[in-house]
Design an enzyme around this catalytic site. Structure first.
Site, PDB file in Angstrom:
ATOM      1  N   HIS A  81       4.322 -13.904  11.815  1.00 49.33           N
ATOM      2  CA  HIS A  81       3.974 -12.493  11.644  1.00 49.33           C
ATOM      3  C   HIS A  81       3.241 -11.907  12.841  1.00 49.33           C
ATOM      4  O   HIS A  81       2.657 -10.827  12.733  1.00 49.33           O
ATOM      5  CB  HIS A  81       3.129 -12.318  10.374  1.00 49.33           C
ATOM      6  CG  HIS A  81       3.860 -12.738   9.128  1.00 49.33           C
ATOM      7  ND1 HIS A  81       3.236 -13.393   8.080  1.00 49.33           N
ATOM      8  CD2 HIS A  81       5.168 -12.614   8.775  1.00 49.33           C
ATOM      9  CE1 HIS A  81       4.115 -13.650   7.132  1.00 49.33           C
ATOM     10  NE2 HIS A  81       5.298 -13.183   7.528  1.00 49.33           N
ATOM     11  N   ARG A  84      -5.524   4.249  -8.424  1.00 45.77           N
ATOM     12  CA  ARG A  84      -5.948   2.943  -7.918  1.00 45.77           C
ATOM     13  C   ARG A  84      -6.660   2.154  -8.999  1.00 45.77           C
ATOM     14  O   ARG A  84      -7.375   2.711  -9.841  1.00 45.77           O
ATOM     15  CB  ARG A  84      -6.884   3.108  -6.709  1.00 45.77           C
ATOM     16  CG  ARG A  84      -6.291   3.860  -5.545  1.00 45.77           C
ATOM     17  CD  ARG A  84      -5.047   3.172  -4.977  1.00 45.77           C
ATOM     18  NE  ARG A  84      -5.348   1.841  -4.488  1.00 45.77           N
ATOM     19  CZ  ARG A  84      -5.780   1.578  -3.250  1.00 45.77           C
ATOM     20  NH1 ARG A  84      -5.943   2.574  -2.384  1.00 45.77           N
ATOM     21  NH2 ARG A  84      -6.027   0.347  -2.868  1.00 45.77           N
ATOM     22  N   ARG A  99     -15.035  19.980  -2.819  1.00 49.46           N
ATOM     23  CA  ARG A  99     -13.853  19.137  -3.008  1.00 49.46           C
ATOM     24  C   ARG A  99     -13.529  19.002  -4.487  1.00 49.46           C
ATOM     25  O   ARG A  99     -14.391  18.689  -5.307  1.00 49.46           O
ATOM     26  CB  ARG A  99     -14.098  17.743  -2.421  1.00 49.46           C
ATOM     27  CG  ARG A  99     -14.176  17.704  -0.915  1.00 49.46           C
ATOM     28  CD  ARG A  99     -12.795  17.658  -0.303  1.00 49.46           C
ATOM     29  NE  ARG A  99     -12.853  17.611   1.157  1.00 49.46           N
ATOM     30  CZ  ARG A  99     -11.847  17.238   1.921  1.00 49.46           C
ATOM     31  NH1 ARG A  99     -10.701  16.905   1.372  1.00 49.46           N
ATOM     32  NH2 ARG A  99     -11.962  17.239   3.217  1.00 49.46           N
ATOM     33  N   ARG A 140       3.279  -7.228   6.178  1.00 46.92           N
ATOM     34  CA  ARG A 140       4.046  -6.191   5.493  1.00 46.92           C
ATOM     35  C   ARG A 140       4.431  -5.009   6.388  1.00 46.92           C
ATOM     36  O   ARG A 140       5.277  -4.204   6.022  1.00 46.92           O
ATOM     37  CB  ARG A 140       3.252  -5.680   4.278  1.00 46.92           C
ATOM     38  CG  ARG A 140       3.047  -6.758   3.230  1.00 46.92           C
ATOM     39  CD  ARG A 140       2.356  -6.226   1.995  1.00 46.92           C
ATOM     40  NE  ARG A 140       3.177  -5.205   1.327  1.00 46.92           N
ATOM     41  CZ  ARG A 140       2.770  -4.543   0.247  1.00 46.92           C
ATOM     42  NH1 ARG A 140       1.578  -4.787  -0.278  1.00 46.92           N
ATOM     43  NH2 ARG A 140       3.558  -3.633  -0.300  1.00 46.92           N
ATOM     44  N   PRO A 151      -7.512  -4.246   4.841  1.00 50.12           N
ATOM     45  CA  PRO A 151      -8.603  -3.964   5.778  1.00 50.12           C
ATOM     46  C   PRO A 151      -9.243  -2.594   5.532  1.00 50.12           C
ATOM     47  O   PRO A 151      -8.550  -1.585   5.437  1.00 50.12           O
ATOM     48  CB  PRO A 151      -7.919  -4.019   7.147  1.00 50.12           C
ATOM     49  CG  PRO A 151      -6.734  -4.896   6.940  1.00 50.12           C
ATOM     50  CD  PRO A 151      -6.273  -4.610   5.538  1.00 50.12           C
ATOM     51  N   GLU A 152     -10.567  -2.599   5.389  1.00 50.25           N
ATOM     52  CA  GLU A 152     -11.330  -1.365   5.264  1.00 50.25           C
ATOM     53  C   GLU A 152     -12.253  -1.268   6.477  1.00 50.25           C
ATOM     54  O   GLU A 152     -12.152  -2.052   7.421  1.00 50.25           O
ATOM     55  CB  GLU A 152     -12.102  -1.353   3.943  1.00 50.25           C
ATOM     56  CG  GLU A 152     -11.198  -1.448   2.719  1.00 50.25           C
ATOM     57  CD  GLU A 152     -11.931  -1.215   1.410  1.00 50.25           C
ATOM     58  OE1 GLU A 152     -12.882  -0.408   1.382  1.00 50.25           O
ATOM     59  OE2 GLU A 152     -11.553  -1.848   0.397  1.00 50.25           O
TER      60      GLU A 152
END
Length: 261
Positions: free
Chosen positions: A92, A248, A150, A111, A2-3
């Protein structure tokens, strides 16, 4: 996983299913998803309360009540469902909240990498303290400030929730592809025009994804092709590249997103 668009869809589900409804019963089927709160206190502090208008910040969902707030994070496999007590249970389903009008909210997660927190306003602030501005609502000035100075690649900076809250792997790859920027480019090396293009494409991509309730695997999107055999760029037809950047799995087009601008 999920984003931001998925969590915004969960916010809509929470709003339509639970807002202004009183909580009649709280069932915790797996205490492992509760953080910093016991099952007993979780039930005691919520039963009899009424859900108010929910909020979202990045990947966090804030289930507000007329008392404490339940903060939900969905990790990699979590989801929120609106059900009735007659719907069959699922293996679940970790927490089930039954409300007035035979409505149920079910937090389902295979999970269990994240879960639920219960907090007052000070506790909410503590949980969200390290989160950057929400990626879906950040304006250009705040976006530039968040990225200013950054260190690291664009991929790593945009994935960092303390920079911008809500972006995950699929979204970052999609946004960088739309903005014609290589994921390994140093974030601090972008020109002002490139920062502007990145912000604009981020807002456009998020707007479309939020409307879809997910990062949509459309034929015109990088996401729609990243897992294809012999995947090619939907814009120029070049073979897509796959590598690991910022730890990633990352996909980009070497023609549309040259490493050197």
């Amino acid at each position: 996983m999920p984003e931001l668009p998925d969590v915004e869809e969960f916010r809509r589900i929470l709003e339509s299913c639970a807002q202004d409804r009183q909580i009649h019963r709280v069932e915790v089927h797996d205490a492992g998803v509760l953080h910093d709160v016991s099952v007993r206190r979780f039930r005691r502090d919520l039963e009899g309360r009424t859900f108010t208008r929910p909020e979202r910040h990045g990947k966090w969902l804030l289930a507000r009540t007329d008392g404490p707030t339940v903060l939900l994070h969905f990790g990699m496999t979590g989801e929120l469902l609106c059900c009735t007590p007659d719907d069959p249970p699922h293996a679940h389903d970790r927490v089930v909240v039954t409300m007035a009008g035979d409505r149920q909210l079910r937090y389902r997660d295979q999970r269990k990498l994240k879960g639920l927190w219960l907090a007052d306003e000070a506790g909410v602030a503590r949980v969200l303290h390290d989160q950057g501005p929400d990626a879906a609502t950040v304006d250009r000035a705040a976006f530039d400030e968040a990225l200013a100075g950054r260190r690291g690649s664009l991929k790593s900076v945009l994935m960092d929730q303390s920079t911008l809250a809500g972006l995950g792997n699929l979204l970052v790859d999609e946004i960088l592809w739309c903005a014609l920027l290589h994921p390994a480019r140093p974030a601090r090396d972008l020109t002002d025009d490139e920062y502007g293009r990145l912000h604009s494409e981020m807002q456009r991509t998020l707007g479309e994804a939020v409307r879809a309730g997910r990062v949509p695997p459309l034929a015109s999107w990088l996401t729609g092709h990243r897992d294809d055999d012999d995947a090619t760029c939907p814009r120029c037809g070049e073979s897509l590249r796959h590598s690991r950047i910022a730890g990633r799995g990352t996909v980009w087009c070497p023609r549309c997103q040259p490493e050197e601008s």
